[in-house]
Structure formats: C-alpha cells, structure tokens
Design an enzyme around this catalytic site. Structure first.
Site, mmCIF file in Angstrom:
data_model
loop_
_atom_site.group_PDB
_atom_site.id
_atom_site.type_symbol
_atom_site.label_atom_id
_atom_site.label_comp_id
_atom_site.label_asym_id
_atom_site.label_seq_id
_atom_site.Cartn_x
_atom_site.Cartn_y
_atom_site.Cartn_z
ATOM 1 N N CYS A 162 36.336 48.604 45.030
ATOM 2 C CA CYS A 162 36.848 47.714 43.986
ATOM 3 C C CYS A 162 36.645 48.254 42.585
ATOM 4 O O CYS A 162 37.130 47.664 41.615
ATOM 5 C CB CYS A 162 36.177 46.353 44.114
ATOM 6 S SG CYS A 162 36.220 45.759 45.795
ATOM 7 N N HIS A 294 34.239 40.945 36.837
ATOM 8 C CA HIS A 294 34.648 41.341 38.182
ATOM 9 C C HIS A 294 35.031 40.061 38.926
ATOM 10 O O HIS A 294 36.058 40.017 39.587
ATOM 11 C CB HIS A 294 33.518 42.109 38.867
ATOM 12 C CG HIS A 294 33.927 42.686 40.181
ATOM 13 N ND1 HIS A 294 35.022 43.506 40.311
ATOM 14 C CD2 HIS A 294 33.411 42.538 41.434
ATOM 15 C CE1 HIS A 294 35.158 43.836 41.591
ATOM 16 N NE2 HIS A 294 34.208 43.270 42.277
ATOM 17 N N GLU A 305 26.711 38.633 38.822
ATOM 18 C CA GLU A 305 27.366 39.056 37.581
ATOM 19 C C GLU A 305 26.909 38.188 36.407
ATOM 20 O O GLU A 305 26.693 38.681 35.306
ATOM 21 C CB GLU A 305 28.896 38.992 37.742
ATOM 22 C CG GLU A 305 29.626 39.580 36.545
ATOM 23 C CD GLU A 305 31.102 39.843 36.817
ATOM 24 O OE1 GLU A 305 31.633 39.355 37.841
ATOM 25 O OE2 GLU A 305 31.729 40.528 35.981
ATOM 26 N N LYS A 324 41.174 37.326 38.528
ATOM 27 C CA LYS A 324 41.406 37.356 39.984
ATOM 28 C C LYS A 324 41.798 35.973 40.485
ATOM 29 O O LYS A 324 42.420 35.837 41.535
ATOM 30 C CB LYS A 324 40.159 37.840 40.724
ATOM 31 C CG LYS A 324 39.909 39.347 40.587
ATOM 32 C CD LYS A 324 38.752 39.805 41.465
ATOM 33 C CE LYS A 324 38.550 41.309 41.390
ATOM 34 N NZ LYS A 324 37.896 41.752 40.139
ATOM 35 N N HIS A 329 42.440 39.643 44.317
ATOM 36 C CA HIS A 329 41.638 40.859 44.189
ATOM 37 C C HIS A 329 42.490 42.051 44.633
ATOM 38 O O HIS A 329 42.750 42.221 45.813
ATOM 39 C CB HIS A 329 40.371 40.736 45.039
ATOM 40 C CG HIS A 329 39.364 41.797 44.748
ATOM 41 N ND1 HIS A 329 39.687 43.019 44.193
ATOM 42 C CD2 HIS A 329 38.019 41.825 44.923
ATOM 43 C CE1 HIS A 329 38.591 43.753 44.056
ATOM 44 N NE2 HIS A 329 37.567 43.043 44.491
ATOM 45 N N PHE A 388 31.759 47.398 46.513
ATOM 46 C CA PHE A 388 30.987 47.633 47.733
ATOM 47 C C PHE A 388 30.500 49.084 47.713
ATOM 48 O O PHE A 388 31.188 49.985 47.231
ATOM 49 C CB PHE A 388 31.872 47.432 48.967
ATOM 50 C CG PHE A 388 31.956 45.991 49.418
ATOM 51 C CD1 PHE A 388 31.235 44.990 48.804
ATOM 52 C CD2 PHE A 388 32.770 45.660 50.490
ATOM 53 C CE1 PHE A 388 31.311 43.671 49.244
ATOM 54 C CE2 PHE A 388 32.849 44.344 50.931
ATOM 55 C CZ PHE A 388 32.126 43.354 50.315
#
Lengths: 400, 89
Positions: A162, A294, A305, A324, A329, A388
């Site tokens: 991502c 994010h 976050e 998002k 996403h 990830f």
C-alpha cells in the site's frame, strides 16, 4: 540543492477518469463504492468494491497494444498521458535521456495471472497467450509509459504494497533532487478487483461488507478500489524557465520500516516517517495545514495512525482526512490518487472530507473533516502511506 | 461427528496456533490467555473452516461482534457445533 516541481497530473480511478472529475467528486464527498459485478461473485463473501465503471480500453488503445496491457498498465498509461499533456513537455533530444518513470504497484498484472490460471487449471487449456509474461510483470506499466514517450533514463517499478505509490513518487523526487534525472513520471497503479485478488484478501478478514468509514466508531474494515494516478515531476528551475504551470513543490520525503510485524503497524514507524519527511522538507509540524491519512478504515490502522499523528503534532494536529472513504483502497495506486487530494487542498483551498463518518472513535480523536469538504488555506500538506510488511512512506508537498 | 470429536479437533487447532500441547488447553481459556493475537485467531478460524467445511462469520476489525463467539475455546466449540448443525445436508 535542486528543487522539484509537479507540472502535470493524471488519473483514472473509481471517482472519475480525469483529475477535474476527481476533484469534483472529492469536493462533493461522493462515494464510488458499490456492489461488485464479476465472474463467480457468488463464491465471494466480500461483494463490494470501488470499480472503474464504463472503462473502454478498445477506444483508448489499438488491439495490438491491448494484447500487452493488463488493466493496471492501461490505467497507468492513460493517467500518464493526461499528466504529460498538462505538463506540455516534449521529450525530444537530450531530455529523453535524463527522464524516466517509476510506477508503484502492489499486484502488477494480477488480473492477467487470474485469467490465465483459470485457463490452464480450470478450463484445462494447453497454452496461454504469448504475451502473458510481459503483461503481468510488475514493471509493465512503467515500461509501457517509457516506451510511449521514448524515455531513456531511469525506469523501474517499486512494490511496497500500500506504500508503493509514495515510494515511487518519493524516489522520483530524490532522483531529480540529486541530479540523476531532470523529469520523472511517477505514480502508482493497481487492478486487484478480480476473483483471485478479492479471494486472497478475504482470507485476512479485514475487508468490510458494508463500506469504508475511516476513523468512525462503527468502521468495520477496508474496501478495495482500483486505478492509477501519475504525476510529472520536474526540476524546478527548468519548469520555471519554460513557464510551466507548477501545481506544487515536492518538498520532502521519508521512508521507514517498522522492522517488527508483517501486518500489524507500529506507531513509532509511522511517526518517524512523518518526522523525517518534515525534516527533509525543512518544515515544522506547525507548518502543515492538511494530512491525507492512510486511513484504511480498519480498527488497527486508524488507531495506530491517530497515535502516530498525535505523537508528531502534539495537542494540535492539522485537519486529517481519508479519501479512501470515497475511492476505496487502491493498494499500490492509493498514495498517488491521494496526492490529488493534497494538490486540491494546496491549489484550490479545499480539504476533501472523510465521508461515512457516523460517530467519533475515542481512540481516533482527530479532526477528520467529517462528511463535508472544508475550505482552508493550506500551504503545506503531508500524504501518509503505511503498508503491510511494516513499510511507511510520507510525502510533503508545498504550495507554489 | 460427535460433540466430543468436534471439541477435540477445535482444541487441536487452537493448540497448534498457540504452540502448546492440546492437553494443556482448557475450555475456559480465552484467546489472549493462550497467547493468540488477532492473526492467530484468523488462522485458527481458517483451520476450523477447512476442518469442518463451514463458513465462519468473523471480521478481524471487530472480533467480538459476529455471531461466532470467540470469547473462549469452549464458546468456539459450541459455535462450531451450531454451524455444523445448520449446514445444508
């Protein structure tokens, strides 16, 4: 030190097929998330996503070219065409040799893999199309853009799940700043909304069946989208000399690794990335007027976050929104499309909202610009991506 | 499959994830007590689905909310038995 301007932007994403349409959707707080229609959808438990509707590749590409273009490459090439057209650049002569492309992608030609595994394993076919390999390779999009423009400098793909887009744009920024290149096309693309792509994600049990509501107390996961955004990054003096319309300056970039866990994010890794990006740009936390989060809408990301932003910005963080909630996403394409929200804040003074916000989560006590866009004078914006594998990449953009 | 067999298989799955001997797993034990984090739980549920050919409703974002009760090993055994009972023949 050389500075870096953005002189072109292009996108194909679930909200719109261009930048103007994307800005309009972000301003209106429009959601592109809806029911998925794809082969064998009845065998999926997750049946929502953010799709690009009405895509007609046969109108945009010749049939010979299409044989080599997985959807993730198609999106990237179309976005790059738009960005180049806006920049007004022509790559003739020496400039082609000092110009390149970096495109981030998490999955590359996943749809091509999915279709061809079906052909040989399920349908029992003896052979696949001769171009399967050049279609599915992760660098296909970057190479297709380079071939289309005849670019002969640094061209490659980056893959960091991502964070792929932000790594790609950040590295392009560093190449120009260091003098290794003069112009770079950079961004990200992914097209993961095929049966196998969703089936793999279902396994992790982090996808929502209801929608993407980042930072909202009732959030229940992320929603996958697809698409691309590509930017023209250009050495500042060069851009000014030729009288280009400078959309923003890429002022700083940082990448860190948590070095801890494959899927659980760390507060310190994210906080360090933001802090180093600010230092790289020569800025203080108080200079930042907007953070594009994010903000995946998972329980874990949004809490982590929030903690990281609070650690860096103390008691008074700037407005933070996760777009998002609207475009889903986009995986390796996420950071690039989200950079458009930063450009909109810097250029038009409009902060895109976090839609779907029902109620505040006590563990996510940020100003998330709930549901409705906000006008604000923003001079500097940050864009966060946390992947990830524990990979964090943060860009700092300045109004020009 | 008898209830005792279901219990034995669930205990074995949980024990494997927790890296402990099945004999040491008590039915009252919670996932936390066994040292299972959310991913360990996701892997256990995958193993349960494969072992019993059932679909377990579970979202890692909100593990407590689904109808599949993951509070303790014993509650998971009961939930698996309920899923097996409602399985189409």
């Amino acid at each position: 030190m050389r500075r870096v301007a953005i002189t072109g932007a292009g996108t194909v994403n679930p909200l719109a097929g261009d930048v103007a349409g994307t800005y309009a959707a972000l301003r209106e707080g429009r959601s592109a998330i809806g029911p998925l229609e794809l082969r064998d959808v009845a065998r999926l438990t997750i049946r929502i996503g953010a799709r690009i509707h009405g895509w007609q590749p046969e109108v945009l590409f010749s049939s010979q070219d299409l044989a080599l273009l997985d959807p993730f490459s198609q999106y990237a090439v179309v976005a790059a065409r738009q960005a180049l057209a806006q920049s007004g650049l022509q790559f003739d002569g020496a400039l082609a040799e000092t110009s390149g492309v970096i495109i981030g992608s998490a999955g590359g030609g996943l749809t091509t893999s999915d279709d061809n595994y079906r052909a040989v394993y399920q349908a029992g076919k003896a052979r696949v199309h001769p171009f399967v390999v050049p279609r599915l390779m992760l660098n296909a999009a970057a190479s297709q853009i380079a071939i289309g423009c005849g670019l002969q400098g640094p061209v490659y793909a980056v893959s960091s799940a991502c964070s792929s887009s932000n790594h790609a744009i950040g590295q392009a920024f560093q190449l120009i700043r260091s003098g290794s290149a003069d112009v770079m096309l950079a961004g990200g693309s992914d097209a993961m909304l095929c049966f196998g792509g969703i089936k793999a994600w279902e396994g992790l049990r982090v996808l929502s069946q209801t929608g993407c509501r980042p930072f909202s107390a009732d959030r229940d996961g992320m929603v996958i989208g697809e698409g691309a955004a590509v930017f023209v990054l250009e050495e500042m003096t060069r851009a000014r000399t030729r009288g280009a319309d400078i959309l923003a300056e890429v002022a700083g970039f940082a990448m860190t690794s948590d070095g801890a866990d494959m899927v659980l994010p760390s507060v310190s890794g994210a906080a360090r990335a933001m802090t180093i990006a600010l230092r790289d740009a020569g800025l203080d936390p108080a200079d930042i007027g907007y953070i594009n989060a994010h903000g995946t809408g998972t329980t874990v990301n949004d809490r982590c976050e929030t903690a990281a932003i609070t650690q860096v910005f103390g008691g008074k963080p700037p407005p933070v929104s996760s777009t998002k909630s609207m475009h889903g996403h986009l995986m390796g394409g996420a950071g690039a499309v989200e950079l458009l929200a930063c450009l909109m804040a810097l250029r038009d003074g409009v902060i895109a909202p976090t839609i779907g916000h029902v109620a505040g989560d006590p563990d996510c006590g940020l100003d998330v610009v709930p549901n409705v866009a906000r006008t604000a004078r923003v001079k500097v914006a940050l864009s966060n991506s946390f992947a990830f594998g524990g990979l964090n990449a943060v860009l700092a953009l300045k109004a020009v | 499959m008898t209830p005792a067999q279901v219990e034995q298989i669930v205990v074995e799955i949980v024990a494997r994830q927790a890296m402990v001997a099945p004999a040491t797993v008590k039915l009252q034990a919670t996932p936390e007590e066994l040292g299972l984090d959310s991913l360990g739980l996701v892997e256990s549920i995958f193993a349960i689905e494969e072992a019993f050919d059932v679909t377990v409703p579970f979202n890692a974002n909100d593990p407590g909310s689904a109808s599949f009760d993951i509070a303790t090993v014993g509650s998971m055994v009961m939930a698996v038995q309920a899923l097996i009972a409602t399985k189409p023949a």
